[in-house]
Scaffold this active site. Structure first.
Site, PDB file in Angstrom:
ATOM      1  CG  ASP A   6     -51.414 -40.868  19.733  1.00  0.00           C
ATOM      2  OD1 ASP A   6     -53.101 -40.421  19.600  1.00  0.00           O
ATOM      3  OD2 ASP A   6     -50.821 -41.374  20.105  1.00  0.00           O
ATOM      4  CE  LYS A  27     -56.575 -43.360  20.679  1.00  0.00           C
ATOM      5  NZ  LYS A  27     -56.380 -41.664  21.564  1.00  0.00           N
ATOM      6  CG  HIS A  31     -54.920 -37.300  21.635  1.00  0.00           C
ATOM      7  ND1 HIS A  31     -56.170 -37.039  23.042  1.00  0.00           N
ATOM      8  CD2 HIS A  31     -53.971 -38.169  21.785  1.00  0.00           C
ATOM      9  CE1 HIS A  31     -55.525 -38.401  23.751  1.00  0.00           C
ATOM     10  NE2 HIS A  31     -54.159 -39.293  22.310  1.00  0.00           N
ATOM     11  CE  LYS A  83     -57.421 -40.737  27.815  1.00  0.00           C
ATOM     12  NZ  LYS A  83     -56.577 -40.265  26.196  1.00  0.00           N
ATOM     13  CG  ASP A 102     -65.031 -29.623  33.581  1.00  0.00           C
ATOM     14  OD1 ASP A 102     -65.612 -29.192  34.979  1.00  0.00           O
ATOM     15  OD2 ASP A 102     -63.793 -28.926  33.721  1.00  0.00           O
ATOM     16  CB  THR A 151     -67.156 -27.312  32.120  1.00  0.00           C
ATOM     17  OG1 THR A 151     -67.401 -26.935  32.735  1.00  0.00           O
ATOM     18  CG2 THR A 151     -65.839 -26.644  31.240  1.00  0.00           C
ATOM     19  CB  SER A 156     -53.440 -48.996  28.868  1.00  0.00           C
ATOM     20  OG  SER A 156     -53.299 -47.568  28.268  1.00  0.00           O
ATOM     21  CE1 TYR A 205     -48.481 -49.260  23.844  1.00  0.00           C
ATOM     22  CE2 TYR A 205     -46.092 -49.513  24.196  1.00  0.00           C
ATOM     23  CZ  TYR A 205     -47.202 -49.296  23.296  1.00  0.00           C
ATOM     24  OH  TYR A 205     -46.703 -47.806  22.582  1.00  0.00           O
ATOM     25  N   GLY A 224     -51.301 -46.656  18.691  1.00  0.00           N
ATOM     26  CA  GLY A 224     -50.528 -45.443  18.465  1.00  0.00           C
ATOM     27  C   GLY A 224     -48.963 -45.995  17.605  1.00  0.00           C
ATOM     28  NE  ARG A 225     -46.327 -44.314  22.229  1.00  0.00           N
ATOM     29  CZ  ARG A 225     -46.433 -44.391  23.718  1.00  0.00           C
ATOM     30  NH1 ARG A 225     -44.748 -44.023  24.025  1.00  0.00           N
ATOM     31  NH2 ARG A 225     -46.855 -44.428  24.109  1.00  0.00           N
TER      32      ARG A 225
HETATM   33  P1  5BU Z   1     -49.900 -45.303  22.524  1.00  0.00           P
HETATM   34  O1  5BU Z   1     -48.858 -45.081  21.404  1.00  0.00           O
HETATM   35  O2  5BU Z   1     -49.969 -46.775  21.029  1.00  0.00           O
HETATM   36  O3  5BU Z   1     -49.445 -45.852  23.451  1.00  0.00           O
HETATM   37  O4  5BU Z   1     -51.240 -44.937  21.999  1.00  0.00           O
HETATM   38  C1  5BU Z   1     -52.128 -45.561  22.357  1.00  0.00           C
HETATM   39  C2  5BU Z   1     -53.155 -44.194  22.455  1.00  0.00           C
HETATM   40  O5  5BU Z   1     -54.279 -44.056  23.566  1.00  0.00           O
HETATM   41  C3  5BU Z   1     -53.090 -42.415  22.949  1.00  0.00           C
HETATM   42  O6  5BU Z   1     -53.491 -41.646  22.377  1.00  0.00           O
HETATM   43  C4  5BU Z   1     -53.739 -42.690  23.788  1.00  0.00           C
HETATM   44  O7  5BU Z   1     -53.672 -40.679  24.622  1.00  0.00           O
HETATM   45  C5  5BU Z   1     -55.245 -43.057  24.461  1.00  0.00           C
HETATM   46  N1  5BU Z   1     -55.141 -44.016  25.459  1.00  0.00           N
HETATM   47  C6  5BU Z   1     -54.566 -45.135  26.205  1.00  0.00           C
HETATM   48  O8  5BU Z   1     -53.554 -45.321  26.147  1.00  0.00           O
HETATM   49  N2  5BU Z   1     -55.028 -45.565  27.186  1.00  0.00           N
HETATM   50  C7  5BU Z   1     -55.748 -44.876  28.037  1.00  0.00           C
HETATM   51  O9  5BU Z   1     -56.020 -45.703  28.974  1.00  0.00           O
HETATM   52  C8  5BU Z   1     -56.818 -44.197  27.033  1.00  0.00           C
HETATM   53  C9  5BU Z   1     -56.426 -44.044  26.129  1.00  0.00           C
HETATM   54 BR1  5BU Z   1     -57.751 -43.526  27.970  1.00  0.00          BR
END
Ligand code: 5BU
Length: 458
Positions: free
Chosen positions: A239, A261, A263, A294, A297, A301, A352, A410, A428-429
């Site tokens: 991200d 993954k 965005h 995600k 729609d 669309t 989540s 988490y 992600g982070r």
């Molecule tokens: P994190 O930095 O590990 O919190 O990032 C989690 C990624 O997964 C982030 O890109 C969210 O948009 C994505 N995500 C999520 O965290 N929870 C969900 O339920 C869904 C996607 Br669907």
């Protein structure tokens, strides 16, 4: 025929008890396999069992509770036949709201009958007892269907609990040999096995999560091949907002992940050149690309969003995420889209984040149709389980944090694999904000590999 005897014989008939050669988690061979979970599909048998238990229950008991999950239907049936109100002990605390571990109506001091299907070491019972006692409940009695005679009953009795079982493995094989349901060799083998294995891990707790090997969708199969080869089910959620930062980060972790993954709508300098560079890197380091778009729609669309605009997602993404909030027809529109290249679909059925509106009712509604579409390879979810053959993707994975301050929850990688039964972990982070992503991904990988998740099913 005596109810007890006919019940035991039925257990063999419905393959809750099997004889042969079974491999235990420890690698040991066992001549007997016991798993009473199948019983849930045989209401008549479940009723017979409840009636057998009914005769055993202390009159002073006020509540009944089953050790999850196998004993839940048994406790429910006993509750229905005795009028004893039931409580449900959760396997995991809810990630939102009250975080309660025990559901139902009760008050401290209530006397509870605890029900278990099979007792071996008694460990699952001990965990359930703790939750109930922490709530102020009194364990009046513990009733078990089958005792594997490996010390569990003694352990709990020594702790002062009133434990009894309807059957033991010895009584089971004694009966089966007298009824000619097993031969002398099998009988002797089980006897020897019982004598030699007082402390092995129980067979019915062996249901181990193995990483899937095959899938009918070519993109999912490719993902599984990469993950199995690398022994990595990690998906990096990148991200980051600059194209160069994304490429730099993936150059470091790319060889250790099975997918990246994105965005794309957060990338400030998005271009098709970036996509070219990304695709080349994904070929070189062997990972797939998920666009976490995600979609949510109407069908028309969604098709425009997939194929048009500056992103033209369908031309490069291997997989995309999609909400099912718009209903089945929107999903079907993508399935019916006749085009040369189309990403595989990963519907989001459970989120989540704290307070997510994806409750059980929503999840069940999604499950009613998502399995019918060939483009769907699995789903993004947390606690819920998916039909065999569908891949479970779980975001909200972090080795150290439990939450952020913006609503994210988490879980650790081991919790996700062991308890949530996830196939793919999305981080992600936890990775891209690390000072040393290479070292950090090693930490994630070693936790995953420690679990022997990638072994072939024996
Ligand atoms: P994190 O930095 O590990 O919190 O990032 C989690 C990624 O997964 C982030 O890109 C969210 O948009 C994505 N995500 C999520 O965290 N929870 C969900 O339920 C869904 C996607 Br669907």
């Amino acid at each position: 025929m005596n109810n007890r005897i006919s019940f035991l014989k039925s257990l063999v008939d419905i393959e809750c008890v099997k004889f042969g050669n079974f491999t235990l988690k420890s690698g040991q061979q066992s001549p007997i396999y016991i798993d009473l979970r199948n019983i849930v599909s045989y209401p008549e048998l479940l009723t017979n069992l409840a009636l057998l238990f009914k005769e055993e229950i202390n009159l002073s008991a006020q509540r009944i509770c089953g050790v999850p999950y196998a004993a839940l239907p048994i406790a429910t049936m006993i509750s229905a036949h005795t009028g004893l109100p039931m409580l449900i002990k959760r396997k995991e605390a809810k990630g939102y709201g009250t975080k309660k571990m025990l559901e139902g109506a009760y008050k401290p001091g209530d006397k509870v009958v605890l029900v278990e299907d099979v007792i071996t070491s008694g460990q699952s019972l001990i965990e359930t007892i703790k939750v109930l006692e922490d709530e102020g409940l009194i364990i009046e009695q513990i009733l078990v269907v089958l005792d594997r005679e490996q010390g569990g009953i003694e352990k709990l009795t020594n702790q002062g609990y009133n434990v009894s079982s309807l059957f033991s493995v010895s009584s089971l094989i004694d009966l089966l040999i007298s009824e000619n349901k097993i031969d002398v060799d099998t009988y002797n083998e089980v006897k020897v096995f019982l004598n030699n294995n007082h402390s092995i891990t129980p067979i019915q707790e062996q249901t181990k999560k193995y990483f899937p090997q095959t899938h009918q969708h070519p993109i999912a199969q490719k993902l599984l091949n990469i993950a199995n080869t690398k022994k990595s089910n990690l998906i990096a959620s990148v991200d980051l907002t600059s194209a160069q930062d994304i490429i730099n980060f993936l150059s470091i972790v790319g060889e250790d992940i099975c997918a990246a993954k994105l965005h794309v709508d957060i990338i400030k300098d998005f271009s098709q050149d970036f996509i070219k560079e990304l695709k080349a890197l994904s070929e070189k380091l062997q990972f797939l690309i998920i666009e976490d778009r995600k979609f949510a729609d109407i069908g028309n669309t969604q098709l425009l969003q997939l194929s048009q605009g500056i992103y033209s997602i369908a031309s490069w993404a291997d997989m995309v995420t999609i909400h099912l909030i718009a209903g089945e027809a929107s999903l079907k529109a993508i399935q019916d889209w006749d085009t040369a290249i189309k990403p595989a679909l990963i519907p989001i059925i459970e989120m989540s984040s704290k307070g997510a509106l994806t409750d059980n009712d929503y999840i069940e509604k999604c499950k009613q149709f998502l399995y019918n579409y060939a483009d769907v390879i699995g789903a993004v979810c947390q606690n819920t389980t998916l039909k065999t053959g569908f891949l479970k993707f779980t975001p909200g994975i972090n080795l150290s944090a439990k939450e952020d301050n913006k609503g994210q929850n988490y879980n650790s990688p081991s919790h996700a694999i062991e308890n949530l039964q996830s196939d793919f972990l999305i981080i992600g982070r936890g990775l891209y904000l690390s000072d040393n992503p290479k070292k950090e991904i090693d930490n994630y990988l070693s936790e995953v590999r420690k679990m022997d998740f990638f072994s072939e099913i024996k």
